[in-house]
Scaffold this active site. Structure first.
Site, PDB file in Angstrom:
ATOM      1  N   ASP A  17     -60.027  19.724  -7.104  1.00 44.30           N
ATOM      2  CA  ASP A  17     -58.664  19.714  -7.584  1.00 44.30           C
ATOM      3  C   ASP A  17     -58.194  18.262  -7.502  1.00 44.30           C
ATOM      4  O   ASP A  17     -58.829  17.434  -6.848  1.00 44.30           O
ATOM      5  CB  ASP A  17     -57.851  20.599  -6.634  1.00 44.30           C
ATOM      6  CG  ASP A  17     -56.382  20.549  -6.934  1.00 44.30           C
ATOM      7  OD1 ASP A  17     -56.043  20.579  -8.125  1.00 44.30           O
ATOM      8  OD2 ASP A  17     -55.586  20.478  -5.982  1.00 44.30           O
ATOM      9  N   THR A  38     -54.425  16.990  -7.449  1.00 44.33           N
ATOM     10  CA  THR A  38     -53.236  16.757  -6.637  1.00 44.33           C
ATOM     11  C   THR A  38     -53.433  17.327  -5.246  1.00 44.33           C
ATOM     12  O   THR A  38     -53.767  18.491  -5.086  1.00 44.33           O
ATOM     13  CB  THR A  38     -52.016  17.421  -7.290  1.00 44.33           C
ATOM     14  OG1 THR A  38     -52.028  17.075  -8.654  1.00 44.33           O
ATOM     15  CG2 THR A  38     -50.752  16.968  -6.634  1.00 44.33           C
ATOM     16  N   ASP A  85     -52.942  18.831 -14.693  1.00 45.96           N
ATOM     17  CA  ASP A  85     -52.202  17.747 -15.337  1.00 45.96           C
ATOM     18  C   ASP A  85     -52.586  17.566 -16.790  1.00 45.96           C
ATOM     19  O   ASP A  85     -53.618  18.013 -17.230  1.00 45.96           O
ATOM     20  CB  ASP A  85     -52.488  16.432 -14.605  1.00 45.96           C
ATOM     21  CG  ASP A  85     -51.849  16.426 -13.241  1.00 45.96           C
ATOM     22  OD1 ASP A  85     -50.872  17.174 -13.078  1.00 45.96           O
ATOM     23  OD2 ASP A  85     -52.345  15.714 -12.366  1.00 45.96           O
ATOM     24  N   ARG A  95     -55.243  20.283 -17.781  1.00 42.81           N
ATOM     25  CA  ARG A  95     -54.436  21.401 -18.256  1.00 42.81           C
ATOM     26  C   ARG A  95     -55.100  22.746 -17.939  1.00 42.81           C
ATOM     27  O   ARG A  95     -55.197  23.624 -18.786  1.00 42.81           O
ATOM     28  CB  ARG A  95     -54.209  21.298 -19.766  1.00 42.81           C
ATOM     29  CG  ARG A  95     -53.296  20.174 -20.153  1.00 42.81           C
ATOM     30  CD  ARG A  95     -51.988  20.702 -20.709  1.00 42.81           C
ATOM     31  NE  ARG A  95     -51.024  19.639 -20.897  1.00 42.81           N
ATOM     32  CZ  ARG A  95     -49.961  19.464 -20.117  1.00 42.81           C
ATOM     33  NH1 ARG A  95     -49.725  20.285 -19.128  1.00 42.81           N
ATOM     34  NH2 ARG A  95     -49.123  18.492 -20.337  1.00 42.81           N
ATOM     35  N   ASN A 147     -53.203  27.446  -6.100  1.00 42.69           N
ATOM     36  CA  ASN A 147     -53.826  27.558  -7.411  1.00 42.69           C
ATOM     37  C   ASN A 147     -55.320  27.258  -7.371  1.00 42.69           C
ATOM     38  O   ASN A 147     -56.014  27.436  -8.352  1.00 42.69           O
ATOM     39  CB  ASN A 147     -53.123  26.624  -8.414  1.00 42.69           C
ATOM     40  CG  ASN A 147     -53.210  25.182  -7.969  1.00 42.69           C
ATOM     41  OD1 ASN A 147     -53.453  24.911  -6.806  1.00 42.69           O
ATOM     42  ND2 ASN A 147     -53.040  24.278  -8.899  1.00 42.69           N
ATOM     43  N   ASP A 148     -55.814  26.792  -6.239  1.00 42.83           N
ATOM     44  CA  ASP A 148     -57.251  26.535  -6.134  1.00 42.83           C
ATOM     45  C   ASP A 148     -57.994  27.694  -5.483  1.00 42.83           C
ATOM     46  O   ASP A 148     -59.215  27.676  -5.400  1.00 42.83           O
ATOM     47  CB  ASP A 148     -57.498  25.275  -5.301  1.00 42.83           C
ATOM     48  CG  ASP A 148     -56.784  24.072  -5.877  1.00 42.83           C
ATOM     49  OD1 ASP A 148     -56.883  23.896  -7.100  1.00 42.83           O
ATOM     50  OD2 ASP A 148     -56.124  23.349  -5.115  1.00 42.83           O
TER      51      ASP A 148
END
Lengths: 350, 1072
Positions: free
Chosen positions: B398, B400, B634, B730, B760-761
């Protein structure tokens, strides 16, 4: 779960306390830094090592080989398989109480003490069913097991009515040929004294096998029958020596120690008495054999062996040869490695 | 009855009906019939076992393991038929293995039980017969009204009835559930919030109907009109904040609460080593069956002649003669199976388990994986995958919070096309210097837009404020209390997302500047009418406020509502919020309806710093042959710039792009879009093929990725494999997992590792072979669901290159060695059958058979597998290429397996035939002329074997700590001492005294000593020669580096320091 709740506004306050709690210990063990010896099997160590080991082994090998070669062994088959042998007549199982004679000549003095073995081949004492067919409790003198032998002894546990003592296949099949050795002295045969003591393991004779504590021994065997194959009951195995009867009869003990492989020898007597303690002089000898034990039904062979021993036991060329072979291989490989090492030495790392 | 037992053992879930009716305060209707429903009590049971079901349940679980089951079968066979060895020989090791595992599992379960007890015994206040009673947490029943005070956790899932605030709201934090540390506002059920008096809840008489607990707790129905939403529910485990006390009715208790339900779903991952271990087991099972069948056939071939089967000295019993030949055949086969069964290494599993369990401590203990600033050490959630860390081929990371710090700082913004920077707490337009008077943006034309922009930023968020003074509650009874508190400096912000926090803090800083200009902004109060929550699909959130209104994410826009419009909007929203069915869909529609015709205000720029040493770590991973994929949500420009700055993409790389925008541009050509993506892929592929020299990097976005995956999976994979770096931007969370699964299931079946820090991971972390959580700012969801958790991305290098390497070689050698030593063990027994008429006579005594695996040869390999280091950790870390030496499961390849197995057979042949030739025909080995028997022969083989097998491991050992010395020499010494002891006593309880004094007699022979030495040397000799030749002719890079380290320890240490002291002057800055 409590941890997350704590990290709120007073985070900084708690921080130092937590630091103590979470910081791993800086010890050699936890950091996997334990002092360690890190040997490497590189040519530098192995080549000299191999040379030393190789030379040592060659030395040992020579010594063992010479020792082994100095041991005298004489082996004679008396199965009576060939028609021209004297024992041929006895090899017929119908023949009872057959005695045959084996003549032989010793050309040079047989150094003493001489050990007298009998040998059987194709005889599977290591058969499992055979091997378990004994009752250790009975053999250690437990009278309860006289009356009801362990069922491992089957089919040699009872004769149908009375229990067999000692029970089981091993005891039942005890070797029962007997030998008398004569030396021809001035035309007459002189009996060579054979010592039947000390042919079984000391611990077997003194500890592991015990007769029941009943005197006379015969009474202990009341209500039992002898093994079917035996000519005499256990308490009469040696009529000359009362301490060599029952379960501590030395021949019996020797037989009860099962051989590992189908061709085996068992110690019969030692020739260590009188003049013969120093060995058997050269000359003619004859061996009188009471031929009782049938082996031809399973293509077995019987033989007698005379041998003397060294510290390493009987004749055993294998050990010496093995040491010589491995020793020379070590030396040889170290030479090969030296060549390889000289040619393909590591390029030094960056 | 049966069903009840199954329930108790936990096989069946308890019975459920479709709905549950909860009577608040357990006031059942006085008349009319009702069927009392049984609900679970509020006991949390995370322990698997109870005292009395521990034994059967644990046994059942253990015997589901194939090896244990196999040994159980063998044990039963031994009990049933006449077999060569006593049932003890396989029963005792099995018992040992089962006991050790049971103790370990029991201990773990006991810890859970203790934790449960603590939770279940916690004091709570419950309204019983009209007054507040203190009781234990486990006594809460469904329908009870529970009082929770400030900073307490909720003991069950509650429906909020009332709070001490007039508006019936309360604040909670769900940090321990999902890690979100922000304060969330929850609301009382509208009908009950007015009843805030202590005695009052007993007046409430209501009935709650709801579906049975499921993972979506958000669909509850209040009896008549009200629909209970998420905002009315207080989940067990959450904590009450900023509110003195609340009353709630327990609706789900104990194991039915959401927290308990969520605990259960965690799938078991299996490592590649374990898979090959199982394959090897099957091969050995094959060997076993082959040997047993061969022996049985040979036995019958031999026994065809009576003289062998039944010589006069070895008669069969009547029973044996009369049994049917088929039965005999089967029982013979089984007997051989029992005889050879030790070829399956019984203690392999238990040793592997202990090794993994104990070995995994080293990760947590490692100071290099300890992060000083956050005081966090590495955490191991499952020890099953330790060795998998040494096998990773793909890393999915990931961005961020994983590559970057996730520490957001407001950097710049763009308002109406003008770019502003934050300089010393002031907003300054681009180009304007800091020292200009006021440094401000006083520009009368633009002031309206700027104001609106800042208002929007400061208002549209979910940030909560907490004051230091505990009782100063935000906006006590004030309905206009939505926090934009510029009034106090003692504020701390709680936010679910760090960039929200950064923005609010920035506005606060700038707010002081602004206040000079426009006081109206600072002190205006806004009434929050509606909050349209952020979600990942919409990628935006909005608020509707009474005065102005706004929207913000990265782009800030607003829409003005007229009163009429607002009424319309509210109608829509309320309808959607209270909808009984398909509420989520309808909410989506409503949101979409509101969020249109937006007026663009500007954009904000928040900076996220790269983490320390990300570049070096990615470079090290690449050198180790690991492909790094960055998966991020992103947009692609941001992602590419991060990739470049963190070294994932190089400047020299040829960057290929597969982006939806590009596809759309070409879409003017009338080709269906999926074909198009195919042709683009083809062209990319041909570009890769043309140019071998340059490294390629691929950028792909979520939309085109799903297209590519749908239509051209193979082609896409082909392209990806040829790229040294791949960047997916994205990406939706599920897409991340999909990419991982795609790689995982591709024909090469590479080992994948996913690393991330946020919720989200999670799907990606769970999907990958190894999931790593970063203990970051986005809560602990990722950490909770990961297999390992570390504090910083840079720790990944040591985790993989050093720990992974260590664990892999340790466990690989462990597995190979176990098979080897069991081949050595049992093959002589097989060979012996050729010399005993296949009568199943054992070569070794039963006690030796039993203890070989559990005593004589167990400890050295365990210690080896805990401490072995082929290469010094520093070297491993400095030379990532060493990682390639162990890639693709190389130490457990079929070739190495074959080598070890053949070596085992070779050694077994040498043991057996060495002893055979020695004793052979002429077994006079003693100086007194006495003879040895079969047990002496077996003991000789066994002695040689124990020593050789131990020394073989010694040859494999590179790292001799004192413990290795202790167990290696100790094992051999123990064997001798044990044998002397065992053979020195007549054991009264043993059936036979076969071994009495056998060992002493054996050792009393000089020849035997010489034989033992020569046989051992002969066994080890070829192995040593082979090792030396391989080292000098075909050295692996691992071996080369051993030389380096061994040769110049000091120098390498200096190199190491040099490398680590290199400073990287440019700290890359990322704009999102």
């Amino acid at each position: 779960m409590g941890k997350e709740g704590g990290c709120g506004q007073n985070k900084t306050m708690v921080k130092q306390e937590q630091e103590l709690a979470n910081r791993p210990d800086n010890t050699a063990f936890t950091q996997q830094r334990l002092p360690a010896w890190q040997p490497m099997l590189s040519a530098g160590i192995v080549i000299p090592g191999f040379v030393i080991i190789g030379l040592a082994f060659i030395g040992i090998g020579v010594a063992l080989f010479i020792t082994s070669k100095n041991i005298q062994v004489m082996e004679m088959d008396y199965t009576g398989f060939e028609p021209d042998s004297d024992c041929f007549k006895c090899s017929n199982p119908e023949e009872k109480n057959c005695v045959c004679q084996l003549d032989f000549n010793i050309s040079s003095r047989f150094e003493g003490p001489v050990f007298f073995y009998y040998g059987l081949s194709n005889y599977f004492q290591n058969y499992r069913r055979y091997g378990v067919s004994k009752d250790d409790a009975q053999l250690s003198g437990d009278l309860d097991n006289f009356k009801s032998p362990s069922d491992t002894c089957s089919p040699y546990d009872t004769d149908g009515i009375k229990p067999i003592v000692p029970c089981g296949s091993i005891a039942n099949s005890m070797f029962n040929d007997t030998f008398l050795l004569y030396r021809e002295v001035n035309g007459t045969n002189e009996l060579v004294p054979l010592d039947g003591k000390g042919i079984a393991w000391w611990t077997d004779y003194n500890v592991k096998y015990r007769n029941p504590n009943v005197t006379p021994l015969k009474e202990a065997f009341e209500g039992t029958v002898k093994p079917l194959f035996w000519p005499r009951p256990a308490y009469e195995l040696d009529t000359s020596d009362p301490n060599n009867n029952g379960f501590i009869n030395q021949d019996f003990l020797v037989w009860m120690r099962r051989a590992a492989l189908p061709d085996f020898r068992k110690l019969y007597r030692r020739i260590a008495q009188g003049d013969y303690a120093r060995g058997l002089p050269a000359g003619n000898y004859s061996l009188k054999i009471a031929y009782n034990y049938p082996v031809l039904s399973f293509q077995g062979r019987k033989k007698v062996v005379f041998s003397n021993v060294s510290w390493m036991g009987g004749r055993n060329d294998f050990l010496g040869i093995a040491y010589l072979v491995i020793g020379s291989m070590c030396v040889f490989m170290s030479i090969v490695m030296l060549i390889v090492y000289a040619k393909f030495k590591f390029p030094e790392e960056d | 009855m049966l069903r009840w037992i199954r329930q108790q053992l936990g096989f069946d879930p308890p019975h459920q009906s479709d709905t549950r009716t909860v009577y608040v305060a357990n006031r059942f209707p006085q008349h009319g019939h009702y069927i009392p429903q049984r609900f679970a009590d509020n006991r949390i049971i995370s322990s698997k076992y109870t005292i009395w079901n521990f034994v059967p349940k644990n046994l059942f679980e253990q015997f589901r393991r194939i090896a244990n089951f196999y040994f159980l079968i063998i044990f039963l066979v031994q009990l049933m038929i006449d077999t060569p060895t006593s049932p003890v020989t396989s029963g005792l090791p099995l018992f040992f293995v089962i006991t050790v595992t049971a103790i370990k599992q029991g201990y773990e379960d006991w810890l859970r039980y203790k934790a449960d007890n603590e939770v279940n015994g916690a004091p709570v206040f419950v309204v019983r017969s009209g007054s507040l009673v203190q009781t234990k947490s486990k006594n809460i029943r469904v329908g009870d009204i529970v009082r929770v005070a400030k900073d307490e956790t909720f003991p069950a899932d509650l429906a909020l009835l009332s709070s001490d605030r007039a508006d019936g709201t309360c604040h909670i934090t769900t940090a321990s559930l999902d890690g979100e540390t922000n304060l969330k506002t929850h609301f009382s059920v509208a009908e009950t919030l007015v009843f805030y008096i202590k005695t009052l809840p007993c007046l409430v008489c209501a009935k709650i109907l709801m579906p049975h607990p499921s993972f979506s707790v958000f669909m509850l129905l209040f009896a008549f009109v009200r629909s209970l939403g998420q905002e009315n529910l207080l989940l067990r485990g959450a904590r009450l904040k900023n509110t003195k006390e609340i009353f709630g009715v327990a609706i789900y208790t104990g194991m039915e609460s959401k927290m308990a339900l969520n605990y259960k779903c965690k799938s078991q991952k299996r490592s590649a080593v374990e898979k090959s271990m199982n394959t090897f087991l099957l091969i050995y099972l094959g060997i076993l069956l082959f040997e047993a069948i061969l022996s049985t056939i040979l036995k019958y071939a031999w026994q065809a002649e009576d003289k062998w089967d039944e010589p006069f000295y070895n008669q069969e019993t009547e029973q044996e003669r009369n049994s049917s030949p088929i039965l005999k055949f089967i029982s013979d086969f089984l007997a051989f199976l029992v005889l050879y069964n030790f070829i399956i290494p019984i203690s392999l599993y238990v040793t592997v388990e202990m090794q993994k369990f104990m070995g995994s401590f080293f990760i947590g203990w490692d100071l290099d994986l300890y992060h000083e600033e956050s005081d966090q050490k590495a955490q191991v959630n499952t020890s099953d995958l330790n060795e998998e860390l040494g096998q990773v081929e793909y890393v999915f990371t990931d961005k961020t919070g994983t590559l970057t710090e996730n520490e957001m700082h407001f950097r710049e913004c763009s308002i109406n096309g003008v770019k502003y920077r934050e300089v010393n707490g002031k907003l300054a337009p681009e180009g304007m210097t800091d020292d200009s008077p006021d440094g401000s943006i006083i520009n009368n034309d633009g002031i309206g837009d700027e104001l609106l922009f800042l208002q929007a930023v400061s208002l549209c968020h979910t940030v909560q404020i907490s004051y230091d003074q505990p009782d100063c509650l935000v906006g006590g009874g004030d309905p206009f209390a939505h926090a934009n508190g510029f009034s106090s400096s003692h504020m701390e912000y709680y936010a679910s997302s760090p960039d929200e926090k950064a923005l609010v803090e920035a506005v606060k800083r700038c707010g002081y500047v602004r206040s000079k200009v426009s006081a109206s902004l600072s002190f205006s109060r806004y009434k929050l009418l509606h909050l349209l929550e952020f979600d990942a699909d919409r990628r935006r959130m909005s608020v509707i406020l009474q005065t102005p209104s706004g929207l913000r994410t990265l782009v800030v826009a607003c829409r003005h509502f007229s009163p009429e419009e607002y009424i319309d909007v509210e109608k829509h929203l309320n309808a959607a919020r209270t909808a009984l069915q398909q509420r989520e869909e309808r909410l989506q529609e409503a949101f979409a309806y509101i969020e249109r015709d937006l007026q663009l205000l500007g954009a904000t720029g928040v900076e996220d710093k790269l983490q320390d040493k990300v570049q070096e770590t990615i470079e090290a991973l690449r050198l180790a042959g690991i492909k790094v994929w960055v998966l991020t949500g992103d947009k692609h420009e941001t992602a590419v710039s991060v990739s470049l700055s963190c070294g994932h993409f190089h400047r020299t790389m040829n960057i290929l792009e597969l982006l939806l925008e590009l596809l759309l541009v070409v879409l003017l050509v009338p080709v269906p879009i999926h074909q198009l993506s195919g042709s683009v892929l083809l062209s990319l592929f041909s570009r890769i093929k043309e140019d071998h020299v340059i490294q390629h990097g691929l950028v792909v976005d979520g939309a085109s990725l799903s297209l590519a995956l749908r239509e051209h999976e193979k082609l896409f994979m082909e392209v990806c494999k040829n790229c040294s770096a791949v960047l997916c931007c994205r990406m939706a969370p599920l897409q991340k997992a999909k990419v991982v699964r795609l790689l995982k299931t591709s024909p090469e079946k590479p080992i994948t590792l996913a690393i991330g820090d946020g919720a989200n991971d999670v799907s990606m972390i769970q999907e990958a072979h190894v999931g790593i959580g970063i203990m970051g700012k986005e809560g602990r969801q990722a950490v909770r669901n990961s297999d390992y958790a570390i504090a910083r991305f840079k720790f990944l290098a040591k985790l993989l290159l050093v720990h992974g390497h260590f664990y892999y070689i340790r466990i690989a050698t462990l597995v190979q060695y176990f098979f080897y030593k069991n081949v050595c063990f049992i093959t002589p027994q097989f060979l012996y059958q050729f010399f005993c008429l296949f009568s199943q006579q054992t070569l070794y005594d039963s006690v030796y058979l039993t203890l070989y695996n559990i005593c004589f040869t167990s400890l050295p390999i365990l210690v080896y597998s805990l401490f072995e280091q082929l290469v010094h950790p520093h070297v491993l870390q400095n030379k990532p290429a060493l990682y390639r030496d162990i890639s693709k499961n190389s130490l457990l390849s079929f070739r190495t397996f074959l080598y070890w197995t053949l070596l085992g057979f070779l050694h077994a042949f040498i043991f057996f035939f060495g002893s055979y030739i020695l004793m052979g025909e002429d077994t006079m080995l003693m100086g007194n002329g006495q003879m040895f028997g079969n047990w002496t022969f077996g003991t000789l083989v066994f002695t040689v074997m124990v020593i050789t097998v131990t020394l073989k491991l010694a040859l494999e050992t590179n790292f001799w700590t004192w413990m290795n010395h202790f167990v290696t020499w100790g094992s051999i010494a123990f064997y001798f001492i044990f044998s002397l002891f065992y053979g020195g006593i007549i054991w009264p309880f043993l059936h036979s005294q076969d071994m009495y004094f056998v060992f002493v007699q054996l050792l009393s022979s000089g020849s035997v000593w010489f034989a033992i030495i020569i046989i051992i040397i002969t066994c080890l000799f070829p192995d040593v020669v082979k090792k030396v030749f391989y080292r000098h002719l075909q050295p692996t890079s691992t071996q080369k580096s051993q030389v380096t380290w061994g040769g110049g320890a000091e120098r390498t240490r200096e190199d190491f320091h040099l490398l680590y002291c290199q400073s990287y002057p440019t700290l890359p800055v990322v704009l999102v």
